[in-house]
Design a protein around this motif. Structure first.
Motif, PDB file in Angstrom:
ATOM      1  N   GLY A 100       0.692  -1.660  -0.225  1.00  0.00           N
ATOM      2  CA  GLY A 100      -0.169   0.124  -0.124  1.00  0.00           C
ATOM      3  C   GLY A 100       0.761   0.877   0.194  1.00  0.00           C
ATOM      4  N   PRO A 101       0.199   2.272   0.353  1.00  0.00           N
ATOM      5  CA  PRO A 101       0.934   3.606  -0.135  1.00  0.00           C
ATOM      6  C   PRO A 101       1.927   3.395   1.193  1.00  0.00           C
ATOM      7  CG  PRO A 101      -1.524   4.485   0.330  1.00  0.00           C
ATOM      8  CD  PRO A 101      -0.973   3.033  -0.073  1.00  0.00           C
ATOM      9  N   PRO A 102       2.816   3.592   0.853  1.00  0.00           N
ATOM     10  CA  PRO A 102       3.579   4.383   2.583  1.00  0.00           C
ATOM     11  C   PRO A 102       3.409   5.583   3.329  1.00  0.00           C
ATOM     12  CG  PRO A 102       5.352   3.329   0.660  1.00  0.00           C
ATOM     13  CD  PRO A 102       4.657   3.715   0.088  1.00  0.00           C
ATOM     14  N   ALA A 103       2.520   5.924   2.329  1.00  0.00           N
ATOM     15  CA  ALA A 103       2.896   8.144   2.690  1.00  0.00           C
ATOM     16  C   ALA A 103       0.909   7.882   4.047  1.00  0.00           C
ATOM     17  CB  ALA A 103       2.656   9.257   1.629  1.00  0.00           C
ATOM     18  N   LEU A 104       0.256   6.249   3.979  1.00  0.00           N
ATOM     19  CA  LEU A 104      -0.956   7.419   4.408  1.00  0.00           C
ATOM     20  C   LEU A 104       0.288   6.293   5.865  1.00  0.00           C
ATOM     21  CD1 LEU A 104      -3.872   6.616   4.743  1.00  0.00           C
ATOM     22  CD2 LEU A 104      -3.828   3.727   4.244  1.00  0.00           C
ATOM     23  N   LEU A 105       1.309   5.720   6.809  1.00  0.00           N
ATOM     24  CA  LEU A 105       1.390   5.413   7.466  1.00  0.00           C
ATOM     25  C   LEU A 105       1.820   6.989   8.757  1.00  0.00           C
ATOM     26  CD1 LEU A 105       4.145   3.130   6.930  1.00  0.00           C
ATOM     27  CD2 LEU A 105       1.989   2.390   7.267  1.00  0.00           C
ATOM     28  N   ALA A 106       2.307   7.978   7.379  1.00  0.00           N
ATOM     29  CA  ALA A 106       2.439   9.425   8.587  1.00  0.00           C
ATOM     30  C   ALA A 106       1.448  10.412   8.948  1.00  0.00           C
ATOM     31  CB  ALA A 106       3.536  10.159   7.341  1.00  0.00           C
ATOM     32  N   THR A 107       0.186   9.425   8.526  1.00  0.00           N
ATOM     33  CA  THR A 107      -1.048   9.996   8.795  1.00  0.00           C
ATOM     34  C   THR A 107      -1.734  10.240   9.772  1.00  0.00           C
ATOM     35  OG1 THR A 107      -2.897   8.677   7.972  1.00  0.00           O
ATOM     36  CG2 THR A 107      -1.943  10.065   6.024  1.00  0.00           C
ATOM     37  N   PRO A 108      -2.077  11.185  10.398  1.00  0.00           N
ATOM     38  CA  PRO A 108      -2.686  10.578  12.134  1.00  0.00           C
ATOM     39  C   PRO A 108      -3.732   9.744  12.226  1.00  0.00           C
ATOM     40  CG  PRO A 108      -2.616  12.906  11.300  1.00  0.00           C
ATOM     41  CD  PRO A 108      -2.566  12.208  10.314  1.00  0.00           C
ATOM     42  N   GLN A 109      -3.017   8.883  12.983  1.00  0.00           N
ATOM     43  CA  GLN A 109      -3.948   7.252  13.032  1.00  0.00           C
ATOM     44  C   GLN A 109      -4.585   7.628  14.274  1.00  0.00           C
ATOM     45  OE1 GLN A 109      -1.388   3.931  12.347  1.00  0.00           O
ATOM     46  NE2 GLN A 109       0.037   5.642  11.165  1.00  0.00           N
ATOM     47  N   LEU A 110      -5.774   6.658  14.251  1.00  0.00           N
ATOM     48  CA  LEU A 110      -6.226   6.193  15.265  1.00  0.00           C
ATOM     49  C   LEU A 110      -6.434   4.701  15.915  1.00  0.00           C
ATOM     50  CD1 LEU A 110      -8.639   9.063  17.154  1.00  0.00           C
ATOM     51  CD2 LEU A 110      -6.991   7.456  18.752  1.00  0.00           C
ATOM     52  N   ALA A 111      -6.347   3.912  16.444  1.00  0.00           N
ATOM     53  CA  ALA A 111      -6.417   2.733  16.988  1.00  0.00           C
ATOM     54  C   ALA A 111      -8.078   2.418  17.465  1.00  0.00           C
ATOM     55  CB  ALA A 111      -5.399   1.957  17.583  1.00  0.00           C
ATOM     56  N   LEU A 133     -14.728   8.317  13.439  1.00  0.00           N
ATOM     57  CA  LEU A 133     -13.530   9.131  13.401  1.00  0.00           C
ATOM     58  C   LEU A 133     -12.981   9.619  11.872  1.00  0.00           C
ATOM     59  CD1 LEU A 133     -11.880   6.098  15.925  1.00  0.00           C
ATOM     60  CD2 LEU A 133     -12.254   8.646  15.586  1.00  0.00           C
ATOM     61  N   VAL A 134     -13.221   8.930  10.714  1.00  0.00           N
ATOM     62  CA  VAL A 134     -13.426   8.776   9.249  1.00  0.00           C
ATOM     63  C   VAL A 134     -13.205   9.862   8.898  1.00  0.00           C
ATOM     64  CG1 VAL A 134     -13.759   8.542   7.352  1.00  0.00           C
ATOM     65  CG2 VAL A 134     -13.025   6.487   8.637  1.00  0.00           C
ATOM     66  N   ASN A 135     -14.754  10.319   9.436  1.00  0.00           N
ATOM     67  CA  ASN A 135     -15.224  11.878   9.574  1.00  0.00           C
ATOM     68  C   ASN A 135     -14.418  12.769   9.792  1.00  0.00           C
ATOM     69  OD1 ASN A 135     -17.349  11.217   7.596  1.00  0.00           O
ATOM     70  ND2 ASN A 135     -18.945  10.916   9.428  1.00  0.00           N
ATOM     71  N   CYS A 136     -13.791  12.700  11.158  1.00  0.00           N
ATOM     72  CA  CYS A 136     -12.964  13.337  11.863  1.00  0.00           C
ATOM     73  C   CYS A 136     -11.579  13.527  11.111  1.00  0.00           C
ATOM     74  CB  CYS A 136     -12.802  12.956  13.071  1.00  0.00           C
ATOM     75  SG  CYS A 136     -14.717  13.592  14.162  1.00  0.00           S
ATOM     76  N   GLY A 137     -11.373  13.285  10.338  1.00  0.00           N
ATOM     77  CA  GLY A 137      -9.796  13.365   9.642  1.00  0.00           C
ATOM     78  C   GLY A 137      -8.636  11.838   9.933  1.00  0.00           C
ATOM     79  N   PHE A 138      -8.962  10.501  10.451  1.00  0.00           N
ATOM     80  CA  PHE A 138      -8.054   9.844  11.446  1.00  0.00           C
ATOM     81  C   PHE A 138      -8.277   8.714  10.692  1.00  0.00           C
ATOM     82  CE2 PHE A 138      -9.548  11.985  15.151  1.00  0.00           C
ATOM     83  CZ  PHE A 138      -8.049  11.769  15.629  1.00  0.00           C
ATOM     84  N   THR A 139      -6.812   8.311  10.407  1.00  0.00           N
ATOM     85  CA  THR A 139      -6.883   6.951  10.089  1.00  0.00           C
ATOM     86  C   THR A 139      -7.045   6.088  10.613  1.00  0.00           C
ATOM     87  OG1 THR A 139      -4.841   7.695   7.972  1.00  0.00           O
ATOM     88  CG2 THR A 139      -5.043   5.428   8.287  1.00  0.00           C
ATOM     89  N   VAL A 140      -7.819   5.271  10.242  1.00  0.00           N
ATOM     90  CA  VAL A 140      -8.039   3.696  11.421  1.00  0.00           C
ATOM     91  C   VAL A 140      -7.258   3.077  11.538  1.00  0.00           C
ATOM     92  CG1 VAL A 140      -9.877   2.131  12.524  1.00  0.00           C
ATOM     93  CG2 VAL A 140     -10.948   4.957  11.249  1.00  0.00           C
ATOM     94  N   THR A 141      -6.484   2.462  12.386  1.00  0.00           N
ATOM     95  CA  THR A 141      -5.808   0.958  12.549  1.00  0.00           C
ATOM     96  C   THR A 141      -5.919   0.141  12.852  1.00  0.00           C
ATOM     97  OG1 THR A 141      -3.467   2.992  11.843  1.00  0.00           O
ATOM     98  CG2 THR A 141      -2.659   0.455  12.819  1.00  0.00           C
TER      99      THR A 141
END
Length: 389
Positions: A100-111, A133-141
């Protein structure tokens, strides 16, 4: 020798710090043909030399062939693509295999993590929190496991968000097998699969606690939806606390064993949450994200509070609605409530209560389950009519 091959071989060498690995990688890539004598000159002992030259746990040729495929990456701890928060945990992975795209790893994440044997309650609120959380701008991990993890990934994709699955096995040995289609969908929709283990590594029991430290280490916080007192999700929560991350826990029914772990976390000081906005406001997110180069944002969540209100979008406001059949809805709990109990508490004949329950189900307020109904929608954002919910 290429950088990829050097790091693949170094991944099998034990007893080296991150600084030693980085220095050794630079020296090996700068040199020519690598021999046992050369490695000893660089400070490796005989055991480490053998591990580098003749690794028993890694097929270097197969790994290099895998890396030639589109969207397959090897990210060492010295790379600019390495997750910025993960660098600072006590035991960061030496390198990550990423599909997948490596840049995604640098996005703000919530598990989002929780029980493999989740209840209807847990499934519903996992979907609610993931979409919020998606609507709040997070990547979900999460961890791609059966139960809460898998539901969290699915709900994120359904909300057209991005999600990262961290595996406790190699990327060519996906576990569980029932989630292979989900893993493919994650990548197809711009998400990523991540593992620190060799590509063909089996899902061994001791891999999963190590996997959990990566889930929490890449994230700014961890949301525990449901967990028993012996749940692996509590390991993730412990890792999060040791890493200085926020821990959020969802309260549940007192008679649900999968709520015992979340209640214990709340007693220990985890943040009780009932809405994704609780998390966004606490962490200081839900805004148009700052460039990742500005790492001070992660160190100072107060930056959110100092942002101009016009730049912040925590969540769309809920439309106020009149509460339908308030007397009946008020008596359907988040645990299974039998129809006759609802009717008795609401002071309604059973046939009338049944008709109103059906309309509430069609409107999305409750769900029919074996034994009765359960509440699946919060009423806290609704204009109250004649009952306190």
């Amino acid at each position: 020798m290429t950088q990829q091959e050097v790091w693949l071989r170094l991944s099998a060498v034990k007893g080296l710090t991150a600084a030693q690995l980085a220095d050794l990688a630079d020296r090996l890539m700068a040199g020519g043909r690598v021999s046992a004598a050369c490695l000893r000159d660089f400070g490796l002992d005989d055991r480490q030399v053998n591990a580098y030259l003749y690794s028993r746990t890694l097929d270097v040729s197969a790994a290099l062939a895998w890396l030639e495929r589109e969207n397959h990456h090897l990210i060492p701890c010295t790379s600019v693509d390495y997750p910025p928060l993960l660098k600072h945990i006590a035991s960061p992975p030496r390198m990550l295999y990423v599909q997948g795209p490596p840049a995604l790893l640098a996005t703000p994440q919530l598990a989002i993590v929780g029980s493999r044997h989740c209840s209807h309650y847990g499934e519903h609120w996992t979907r609610y929190f993931a979409a919020g959380l998606v609507n709040c701008g997070f990547t979900v991990t999460s961890g791609l496991a059966i139960g809460i993890d898998g539901i969290g990934h699915q709900a994120t994709l359904e909300a057209e968000g991005k999600t990262i699955a961290v595996l406790g096995s190699g990327l060519q040995h996906l576990h569980p097998r029932s989630h292979r289609a989900l893993a493919d969908r994650i990548v197809q929709q711009g998400g990523a699969l991540v593992s620190e283990f060799p590509l063909n590594a089996a899902p061994l029991p001791y891999h999963f606690p190590r996997r959990n430290r990566i889930i929490s280490g890449m994230s700014v916080g961890v949301v525990i939806i449901e967990a028993s007192l012996r749940s692996g999700s509590l390991i993730t929560a412990r890792c999060a606390l040791e890493q200085g991350r926020e821990v959020f826990a969802l309260p549940g029914s007192l008679d649900n064993p999968n709520s015992q772990g979340t209640h214990w976390l709340i007693q220990q000081g985890a943040y009780l949450v009932t809405d994704p906005q609780d998390i966004a406001e606490h962490i200081g997110s839900g805004l148009t994200w700052l460039p990742i180069e500005n790492e001070s944002f992660f160190a100072d969540s107060g930056a959110f509070k100092r942002k101009n209100a016009s730049e912040v979008n925590i969540c769309a406001e809920h439309t106020e609605l009149e509460l339908p059949f308030a007397e009946v809805l008020a008596n359907v709990g988040y645990e299974v409530t039998p129809v006759d109990v609802v009717a008795e508490r609401a002071g309604q004949p059973v046939p009338v209560a049944v008709a109103q329950l059906l309309e509430l189900e069609l409107a999305g307020w409750i769900a029919a389950v074996p034994g009765g109904y359960v509440r699946i929608r919060r009423a806290g954002h609704v204009r109250r009519t004649n009952v306190l919910i």
